[in-house]
Scaffold this active site. Structure first.
Site, short mmCIF file in Angstrom:
data_model
loop_
_atom_site.label_atom_id
_atom_site.label_comp_id
_atom_site.label_asym_id
_atom_site.label_seq_id
_atom_site.Cartn_x
_atom_site.Cartn_y
_atom_site.Cartn_z
N ARG A 170 3.07 93.49 32.08
CA ARG A 170 2.30 93.81 33.28
C ARG A 170 2.39 95.30 33.57
O ARG A 170 3.47 95.89 33.55
CB ARG A 170 2.83 93.01 34.48
CG ARG A 170 2.67 91.50 34.27
CD ARG A 170 3.13 90.68 35.46
NE ARG A 170 3.03 89.25 35.16
CZ ARG A 170 3.36 88.28 36.00
NH1 ARG A 170 3.82 88.58 37.20
NH2 ARG A 170 3.23 87.01 35.65
N ARG B 6 10.90 94.40 39.08
CA ARG B 6 9.48 94.61 38.78
C ARG B 6 9.39 95.51 37.55
O ARG B 6 9.56 96.73 37.64
CB ARG B 6 8.78 95.25 39.98
CG ARG B 6 7.26 95.12 39.95
CD ARG B 6 6.64 95.81 41.15
NE ARG B 6 7.00 95.20 42.41
CZ ARG B 6 6.33 94.21 42.98
NH1 ARG B 6 5.25 93.72 42.40
NH2 ARG B 6 6.73 93.70 44.14
N GLU C 172 10.41 86.14 45.27
CA GLU C 172 9.81 85.12 44.41
C GLU C 172 10.50 85.04 43.06
O GLU C 172 10.67 86.04 42.38
CB GLU C 172 8.32 85.43 44.21
CG GLU C 172 7.62 84.44 43.28
CD GLU C 172 6.24 84.91 42.85
OE1 GLU C 172 5.77 84.42 41.81
OE2 GLU C 172 5.66 85.78 43.53
N SER D 39 6.67 80.08 40.69
CA SER D 39 5.47 79.65 41.42
C SER D 39 4.85 78.50 40.66
O SER D 39 4.99 78.39 39.45
CB SER D 39 4.47 80.80 41.58
OG SER D 39 3.99 81.22 40.32
N ARG E 154 14.13 88.33 36.92
CA ARG E 154 14.41 88.00 38.32
C ARG E 154 15.51 86.95 38.43
O ARG E 154 16.31 86.97 39.38
CB ARG E 154 13.13 87.55 39.03
CG ARG E 154 12.13 88.68 39.18
CD ARG E 154 11.10 88.41 40.24
NE ARG E 154 10.22 89.57 40.41
CZ ARG E 154 9.45 89.77 41.47
NH1 ARG E 154 9.44 88.88 42.45
NH2 ARG E 154 8.68 90.83 41.55
#
Length: 428
Positions: free
Chosen positions: A260, A275, A347, A350, A392
């Site tokens: 990403r 991130r 988070e 999901s 994470r």
């Protein structure tokens, strides 16, 4: 894409969904207009084509001057038919483009943006480090003490937001992957190693192509994209196929590297590995019927919660607001783990129900018994859910289970994979 019949028969439902997302309903009006133009173009072409066929019959029966006159008219009519066919093609493309601009119907998601989520539940209680008598270290400091994370050399070799996992850091990644795959296997998922590069059709089919500028890496010379999640290759896995309904649900647990740009995150989480540009993930992906997709969505959430329970984390579950959904999702649940040094939930996983949105784009259908015509086909529903996003998860495990001396207690479920109960500092 959404079901065109819903757009035609209940456009106000689509407008209401756009309003819940905080988006303009102009896309609805443009699509309806494009549909009308398409229908008119089809009717014009069919009328001219029918006239052309009738004229052909007249020519076959005519003689002399009448035939020559009719031949001249046929020539003009052929040009008109060709033009009408081209106009129909243009109208068809405009219709498809307009329809694809409409995101999935967020009927059940809370209205609003990122901060308008609905809290479903909180699980576990964050540790009170003050009561324990020491200040918690963040994962960056813990990573250095343990010899687990090397950010400096990651930046030297690849730039910002890159890292090396070394020693127990690398071992922890493999342990998390093994634990996730073990859980998936026991739940009946087929394990998959998915490609990290996909064609444009896969990106478009899953609804990620519009995110290329902000979030997706493109390999220009080869017209390929680096995936940000294995949802993309797994959604395209059965593209252009008709599935046997007796084989549904089809559940896959896919491992892949994810990439990403994080172009829209300037200044956010610049420290550490929360991130980053590259990370590994185990993603659950399911093909099922629309009717069963809602219950399957809940099952995905329960599998995610089970995994976080095994990591012995405190977390909360939220119902994500419509304005914070991607275009493919009808509804999404996030599990957010408590990060002690940030004093907030972040988070970790999901789970999204995309109903038939992706399947319509990728032409994935299942055989069905149509009441009027016997056998038929219908688009399947697709769902995706993160089982573990490694970086994470590592952050949450290190910070949650740290001890005053800089060591980290290993959650019991990970101990067999790591071969120890405590991660000890290699430097004091």
């Amino acid at each position: 894409m959404i079901d065109p019949r819903i757009l035609r028969e209940d456009p106000d439902r689509v407008r209401a969904s756009q309003e819940r997302r905080g988006a303009s309903s102009d896309v609805v009006d443009r699509a309806l207009s494009a549909d009308s133009a398409r229908r008119a173009a089809i009717a014009d072409f069919e009328a001219k084509r029918a006239e052309q066929k009738q004229m052909g019959k007249k020519v076959a029966q005519a003689k002399g001057e009448e035939k020559q006159q009719l031949l001249a008219e046929v020539k003009d009519l052929a040009a008109a038919v060709k033009a009408a066919e081209a106009a129909q093609g243009v109208a068809e493309e405009e219709w498809k483009k307009a329809l694809k601009a409409i995101p999935n119907l967020a009927d059940d998601a809370p209205a609003g943006g990122e901060d308008d989520f609905v809290l479903i539940e909180k699980v576990g209680k964050p540790r009170d480090f003050e009561a324990e008598g020491f200040e918690p270290r963040d994962h960056v400091e813990l990573g250095k003490l343990l010899g687990a994370i090397d950010l400096e050399r990651g930046a030297k070799v690849s730039g910002s937001r890159f890292y090396f996992l070394t020693g127990v850091g690398a071992e922890l990644e493999f342990a998390l992957i093994n634990l996730a795959m073990e859980q998936a296997r026991e739940a009946g998922f087929t394990q998959v190693i998915a490609p990290a590069l996909v064609r444009p059709e896969a990106m478009e089919g899953t609804g990620f192509l519009d995110q290329v500028d902000d979030g997706v890496y493109k390999i220009e010379d080869d017209d390929l994209y680096l995936v940000g999640t294995s949802e993309v290759p797994m959604a395209a896995y059965h593209s252009d196929e008709i599935l046997d309904p007796d084989t549904l649900p089809r559940r896959y647990a896919a491992f892949s590297s994810c990439f990403r740009k994080e172009a829209g995150s300037a200044g956010k989480d610049t420290k550490g590995i929360i991130r980053v540009h590259q990370f590994e993930k185990v993603e659950m992906f399911v093909y099922t019927t629309v009717e069963e997709s809602y219950a399957e969505h809940q099952r995905l959430l329960e599998w995610e919660k089970s995994f976080l329970d095994k990591l012995e984390l405190a977390y909360q579950v939220i119902d994500v607001a419509a304005g914070d959904l991607g275009p493919s999702a009808l509804r999404k649940f996030d599990c957010e783990a408590w990060i002690p040094t940030q004093g907030k939930y972040r988070e970790l996983t999901s789970a999204s129900n995309c109903t038939t949105f992706q399947a319509r784009r990728l032409n994935i259908r299942a055989r069905t018994a149509a009441p009027d015509s016997g056998a038929g086909t219908t688009p399947v529903a697709t769902l995706n859910g993160t089982l573990t996003a490694i970086t994470r998860a590592i952050v949450a495990v290190l910070e949650t289970h740290q001890q005053a001396d800089g060591s980290v207690r290993v959650p019991k479920a990970l101990q067999k994979w790591l071969g120890r109960e405590v991660l000890e500092p290699i430097q004091k």
